[in-house]
Write a protein that holds these residues in place. Structure first.
Motif, PDB file in Angstrom:
ATOM      1  N   UNK A   3       0.863  -1.185   0.000  1.00 36.66           N
ATOM      2  CA  UNK A   3       0.000   0.000   0.000  1.00 36.66           C
ATOM      3  C   UNK A   3       0.896   1.230   0.000  1.00 36.66           C
ATOM      4  N   UNK A   4       0.725   2.076  -0.979  1.00 39.55           N
ATOM      5  CA  UNK A   4       1.543   3.280  -1.121  1.00 39.55           C
ATOM      6  C   UNK A   4       0.870   4.463  -0.445  1.00 39.55           C
ATOM      7  N   UNK A   5       1.574   5.596  -0.520  1.00 42.16           N
ATOM      8  CA  UNK A   5       0.995   6.837   0.008  1.00 42.16           C
ATOM      9  C   UNK A   5      -0.227   7.242  -0.806  1.00 42.16           C
ATOM     10  N   UNK A   6      -0.293   6.779  -2.059  1.00 41.53           N
ATOM     11  CA  UNK A   6      -1.410   7.102  -2.942  1.00 41.53           C
ATOM     12  C   UNK A   6      -2.448   5.976  -2.868  1.00 41.53           C
ATOM     13  N   UNK A   7      -2.970   5.754  -1.658  1.00 36.00           N
ATOM     14  CA  UNK A   7      -3.926   4.672  -1.436  1.00 36.00           C
ATOM     15  C   UNK A   7      -5.283   5.255  -1.091  1.00 36.00           C
TER      16      UNK A   7
END
Length: 135
Positions: A3-7
């Protein structure tokens, strides 16, 4: 699944119109022959906001693993996306995750999925353009 920061929150609901999942109008993707995009919502607050901005009667349904698997089988190897928490059918931008990412999140009980795509609304064509997110 990383899971990235852009989730974004994992969608748990879809909206049906005339017994079919509601889908945004999407511009033809030149590099992909088959694609399937539906709206998904992480909770009631989000689909209530969408319903308030839609003219036709919609019915919420749980987004279940069976539906996600059926979409994969019916569309095949095309791009299967879920546009998550749109505020209406002409929202300026909507984050999206692949069907597989959402299915994995459901199987592993993850609260978030990577927002691997963005849908940007083009008021001229009255359709969304799909763009891969740069994470």
């Amino acid at each position: 699944m990383t899971i990235s920061a852009d989730a974004i929150s994992t969608p748990r609901y879809i909206l049906h119109f005339e017994r079919k999942p509601l889908a945004p109008v999407v511009s033809k993707l030149l590099s992909i022959q088959d694609y399937h995009v539906i709206y998904g919502f992480s909770d009631k607050i989000h689909f209530d906001k969408f319903i308030a901005n839609y003219q036709m009667p919609l019915t919420p349904y749980p987004l279940v693993k069976i539906h996600l698997k059926n979409v994969k089988e019916s569309v095949g190897n095309g791009l299967n996306l879920i546009a998550i928490n749109a505020t209406g059918p002409e929202a300026v931008e909507v984050l999206a995750a692949t069907n597989l990412e959402v299915l994995e999140a459901h199987i592993h009980h993850h609260d978030q999925v990577p927002a691997s795509y963005r849908l940007k609304f083009d008021s001229e064509t009255q359709a969304y353009h799909v763009e891969e997110s740069l994470v």
